[in-house]
Design a protein around this motif. Structure first.
Motif, PDB file in Angstrom:
ATOM      1  N   ASP A   7       0.817  -1.207   0.000  1.00  0.00           N
ATOM      2  CA  ASP A   7       0.000   0.000   0.000  1.00  0.00           C
ATOM      3  C   ASP A   7       0.859   1.270   0.000  1.00  0.00           C
ATOM      4  N   GLY A   8       2.165   1.099  -0.153  1.00  0.00           N
ATOM      5  CA  GLY A   8       3.037   2.255  -0.239  1.00  0.00           C
ATOM      6  C   GLY A   8       3.531   2.738   1.106  1.00  0.00           C
ATOM      7  N   ASN A   9       2.998   2.151   2.172  1.00  0.00           N
ATOM      8  CA  ASN A   9       3.443   2.580   3.495  1.00  0.00           C
ATOM      9  C   ASN A   9       4.784   1.955   3.852  1.00  0.00           C
ATOM     10  N   LEU A  10       5.619   2.803   4.404  1.00  0.00           N
ATOM     11  CA  LEU A  10       6.957   2.379   4.747  1.00  0.00           C
ATOM     12  C   LEU A  10       6.936   1.688   6.104  1.00  0.00           C
ATOM     13  N   THR A  11       7.551   0.542   6.194  1.00  0.00           N
ATOM     14  CA  THR A  11       7.659  -0.074   7.512  1.00  0.00           C
ATOM     15  C   THR A  11       9.119  -0.241   7.888  1.00  0.00           C
ATOM     16  N   VAL A  12       9.394   0.207   9.072  1.00  0.00           N
ATOM     17  CA  VAL A  12      10.733   0.103   9.611  1.00  0.00           C
ATOM     18  C   VAL A  12      10.545  -0.457  11.014  1.00  0.00           C
ATOM     19  N   PRO A  13      11.384  -1.396  11.431  1.00  0.00           N
ATOM     20  CA  PRO A  13      11.215  -1.921  12.790  1.00  0.00           C
ATOM     21  C   PRO A  13      11.152  -0.787  13.814  1.00  0.00           C
ATOM     22  N   GLU A  14      10.337  -0.995  14.829  1.00  0.00           N
ATOM     23  CA  GLU A  14      10.067   0.074  15.779  1.00  0.00           C
ATOM     24  C   GLU A  14      11.315   0.551  16.515  1.00  0.00           C
ATOM     25  N   TRP A  15      12.186  -0.385  16.877  1.00  0.00           N
ATOM     26  CA  TRP A  15      13.343  -0.019  17.690  1.00  0.00           C
ATOM     27  C   TRP A  15      14.607   0.075  16.846  1.00  0.00           C
ATOM     28  N   ALA A  16      15.431   1.068  17.167  1.00  0.00           N
ATOM     29  CA  ALA A  16      16.676   1.262  16.413  1.00  0.00           C
ATOM     30  C   ALA A  16      17.570   0.031  16.512  1.00  0.00           C
ATOM     31  N   CYS A  17      17.522  -0.642  17.659  1.00  0.00           N
ATOM     32  CA  CYS A  17      18.390  -1.815  17.835  1.00  0.00           C
ATOM     33  C   CYS A  17      17.923  -2.997  17.001  1.00  0.00           C
ATOM     34  N   GLN A  18      16.751  -2.888  16.385  1.00  0.00           N
ATOM     35  CA  GLN A  18      16.270  -3.950  15.493  1.00  0.00           C
ATOM     36  C   GLN A  18      16.661  -3.677  14.044  1.00  0.00           C
ATOM     37  N   ARG A  19      17.180  -2.483  13.803  1.00  0.00           N
ATOM     38  CA  ARG A  19      17.473  -2.098  12.421  1.00  0.00           C
ATOM     39  C   ARG A  19      18.969  -2.187  12.133  1.00  0.00           C
ATOM     40  N   VAL A  20      19.298  -2.013  10.858  1.00  0.00           N
ATOM     41  CA  VAL A  20      20.696  -1.941  10.462  1.00  0.00           C
ATOM     42  C   VAL A  20      21.040  -0.479  10.237  1.00  0.00           C
ATOM     43  N   ALA A  21      22.034   0.015  10.927  1.00  0.00           N
ATOM     44  CA  ALA A  21      22.456   1.400  10.723  1.00  0.00           C
ATOM     45  C   ALA A  21      23.952   1.436  10.441  1.00  0.00           C
ATOM     46  N   ARG A  22      24.273   1.804   9.221  1.00  0.00           N
ATOM     47  CA  ARG A  22      25.678   1.830   8.792  1.00  0.00           C
ATOM     48  C   ARG A  22      26.225   3.243   8.816  1.00  0.00           C
ATOM     49  N   LEU A  23      27.559   3.313   8.884  1.00  0.00           N
ATOM     50  CA  LEU A  23      28.242   4.613   8.832  1.00  0.00           C
ATOM     51  C   LEU A  23      27.942   5.316   7.522  1.00  0.00           C
ATOM     52  N   VAL A  24      28.040   4.545   6.452  1.00  0.00           N
ATOM     53  CA  VAL A  24      27.773   5.106   5.131  1.00  0.00           C
ATOM     54  C   VAL A  24      26.353   4.733   4.747  1.00  0.00           C
ATOM     55  N   HIS A  25      25.522   5.739   4.576  1.00  0.00           N
ATOM     56  CA  HIS A  25      24.137   5.462   4.210  1.00  0.00           C
ATOM     57  C   HIS A  25      23.690   6.498   3.193  1.00  0.00           C
ATOM     58  N   LEU A  26      22.435   6.422   2.792  1.00  0.00           N
ATOM     59  CA  LEU A  26      21.999   7.177   1.623  1.00  0.00           C
ATOM     60  C   LEU A  26      21.439   8.566   1.938  1.00  0.00           C
ATOM     61  N   ASN A  27      21.310   8.880   3.217  1.00  0.00           N
ATOM     62  CA  ASN A  27      20.649  10.149   3.559  1.00  0.00           C
ATOM     63  C   ASN A  27      21.495  11.056   4.454  1.00  0.00           C
ATOM     64  N   LYS A  28      22.794  11.060   4.188  1.00  0.00           N
ATOM     65  CA  LYS A  28      23.712  11.762   5.085  1.00  0.00           C
ATOM     66  C   LYS A  28      23.438  13.260   5.194  1.00  0.00           C
ATOM     67  N   LYS A  29      23.129  13.891   4.062  1.00  0.00           N
ATOM     68  CA  LYS A  29      22.841  15.336   4.108  1.00  0.00           C
ATOM     69  C   LYS A  29      21.710  15.614   5.085  1.00  0.00           C
TER      70      LYS A  29
END
Ligand code: 8DG
Ligand code: MN
Ligand code: MN
Length: 470
Positions: A7-29
């Motif tokens: 349906d176009g809705n973005l889903t991201v796990p609720e907690w940051a510790c459940q996600r992948v967060a890299r040093l280099v990512h696509l939204n640095k600005k």
């Protein structure tokens, strides 16, 4: 990480510790801009500012784990961590290339001075504010007005301000680490010496070197730190530092749940100090990849993010700023955490006669040089011609039974820890610290013998250190 549902809705796990967060990512600005707002709120340091800072932090954290570069805020629909305020800033950025709100902060002299002053080792927002109130504008001003701090961190942090505010390179961390490994192995064969902090998460520069030590034979690590410091001192690597005894007691683990959530502070035996890194440490060595005993810690040899994170070196740690609790609205807790670590509470008496066993520690060479004039010492040394650079170092000793929790804690990022601890409390009803994971109701600890087991107990997907950069 992020996903587009049908349906176009973005889903991201609720907690940051459940996600992948890299040093280099696509939204640095975008995240750089949001982090300015976050830092500004942190420095203002009011009640509401703290929860605003957290909200900004959460938003930037979500943006870091998106699998696409945001081009329109409408792409963020459904992300509950990205609120109206952040959306307004983001559309400014996306439409005009910059945000007036962010720009205003960056241009404000208050913000600039706060950033400058809190980048002094041992200085948090409250002292920085006092300096601004006293119309101090620069580090020179602070030094000239001889703001007589009795805190060793501030005295030495001011004297070596330039050194300590230039980024520590990966090569320096590796060279120092291998010396610590060598010396520790001589003192305690079988010792585990692990580089932690930002370097373990793959950063190619940092503001300090965090090294965690343990030994599989529990108890054999006692006395190691003392002897290691003597060995490093013998190699003329130590400038100044402060050894903290372990304040760990079994009873504190099951004490009041909330109070012990206090900040990042733990109870390990540790040495926080400033070392003398020979300038030659800055030379890249071809074999530097071989020095790590941990397969996770050599990511930098594979891919170099130097350009991206060199300017994002954070300076103000062990100050009030980073001891905030995760319990947002609780002012009493917030205050308590500040008091615990605010300037001046660390034993500061700088007696040159103090022995190595004491909490403060002056290198022997300087005792002879400086006589009894305490204040002149660091400045003279800083101004003298030298072939070394002053570098912040944290050495932490963990009993093996707590080691993997200490490893997760000291690897960070700070936000990853905050989030994981809050998640453990809210979702699992468990208390997570650098000492372990505890079921407060059953008065039970959940021991782990690997990092993977820590994540398993937390019911979290395992994340490599490189993926904990939220
Ligand atoms: P940087 O040095 O590259 O700038 O970043 P960093 O390595 O991520 O930050 P750090 O300030 O050196 O902290 C490293 C990790 O250690 C961070 O995730 C928080 C964690 N930590 C503990 N206990 C304690 C503590 O008692 N004091 C501090 N300052 N940090 C602690 O687990
Ligand atoms: Mn660090
Ligand atoms: Mn550190």
């Amino acid at each position: 990480s992020g996903d587009k549902e049908e349906d176009g809705n973005l889903t991201v796990p609720e907690w940051a510790c459940q996600r992948v967060a890299r040093l280099v990512h696509l939204n640095k600005k975008l995240t750089d801009a949001i982090e300015v707002l976050q830092e500004h709120a942190e420095l203002r340091d009011g009640h509401q500012d703290y929860s605003r800072a957290l909200a900004f932090r959460r938003a930037s954290c979500v943006l870091k784990s998106l699998p696409f570069a945001v081009q329109d805020v409408r792409q963020l629909e459904g992300l509950k961590d990205v609120g109206g305020h952040v959306k307004r800033v983001l559309s400014d950025l996306l439409d005009n290339g910059s945000s007036s709100e962010v720009q205003e902060i960056l241009n404000s002299s208050w913000y600039q001075k706060m950033k400058l002053f809190t980048s002094v080792f041992g200085i948090g927002p409250s002292t920085a504010k006092k300096w601004i109130d006293n119309e101090l504008e620069s580090i020179k001003d602070v030094k000239r007005n001889s703001v007589r701090s009795s805190d060793w961190r501030v005295i030495w942090g001011l004297a070596f301000f330039e050194d300590l505010n230039s980024p520590v390179l990966r090569s320096e961390a590796d060279r120092f680490l291998s010396i610590v490994q060598q010396e520790a192995e001589k003192l305690l064969p079988g010792v585990i010496v692990q580089l932690c902090g930002g370097f373990r998460r793959g950063k190619s520069s940092g503001h300090d070197v965090d090294i965690l030590l343990t030994h599989p034979k529990e108890g054999s690590e006692l006395g190691l730190l003392h002897n290691l410091l003597l060995a490093l001192e013998k190699k003329d690597l130590i400038l100044i530092g402060h050894k903290e005894k372990s304040s760990f007691r079994q009873e504190i683990l099951f004490q009041d749940f909330k109070l012990s959530m206090r900040g990042q502070l733990d109870h390990f035996e540790k040495w926080l100090g400033i070392c003398k890194f020979p300038k030659s440490f800055q030379e890249q060595r071809l074999d530097s990849c071989l020095h790590n005993d941990d397969s996770n810690s050599n990511s930098n040899c594979l891919s170099d993010h130097a350009a991206q994170d060199l300017d994002s070196v954070k300076h103000c740690e062990h100050s009030e700023a980073d001891t905030q609790t995760q319990t947002q609205g609780n002012s009493q807790l917030h205050k308590a955490s500040q008091e615990k670590s605010s300037e001046g509470t660390v034993p500061t008496c700088h007696s040159l006669n103090e022995s190595f066993d004491g909490t403060s520690y002056e290198p022997s060479a300087k005792k002879a040089k400086c006589g009894s004039s305490l204040d002149a010492c660091p400045d003279d040394l800083a101004d003298s011609e030298r072939d070394w650079v002053a570098r912040r170092v944290d050495l932490i000793i963990a009993p093996y039974s707590q080691y993997y929790y200490a490893l997760v804690g000291w690897t960070g990022s700070k936000h990853f820890n905050r989030d994981a601890r809050l998640y453990a409390q809210k979702v699992l009803g468990l208390k997570l610290t650098s000492h372990g994971l505890f079921d407060m109701a059953k008065k039970e600890a959940l021991p782990s013998s690997s990092e993977a087991e820590v994540f398993h107990h937390l019911k979290l997907p395992y994340r490599d250190p490189e993926d904990r950069n939220c």
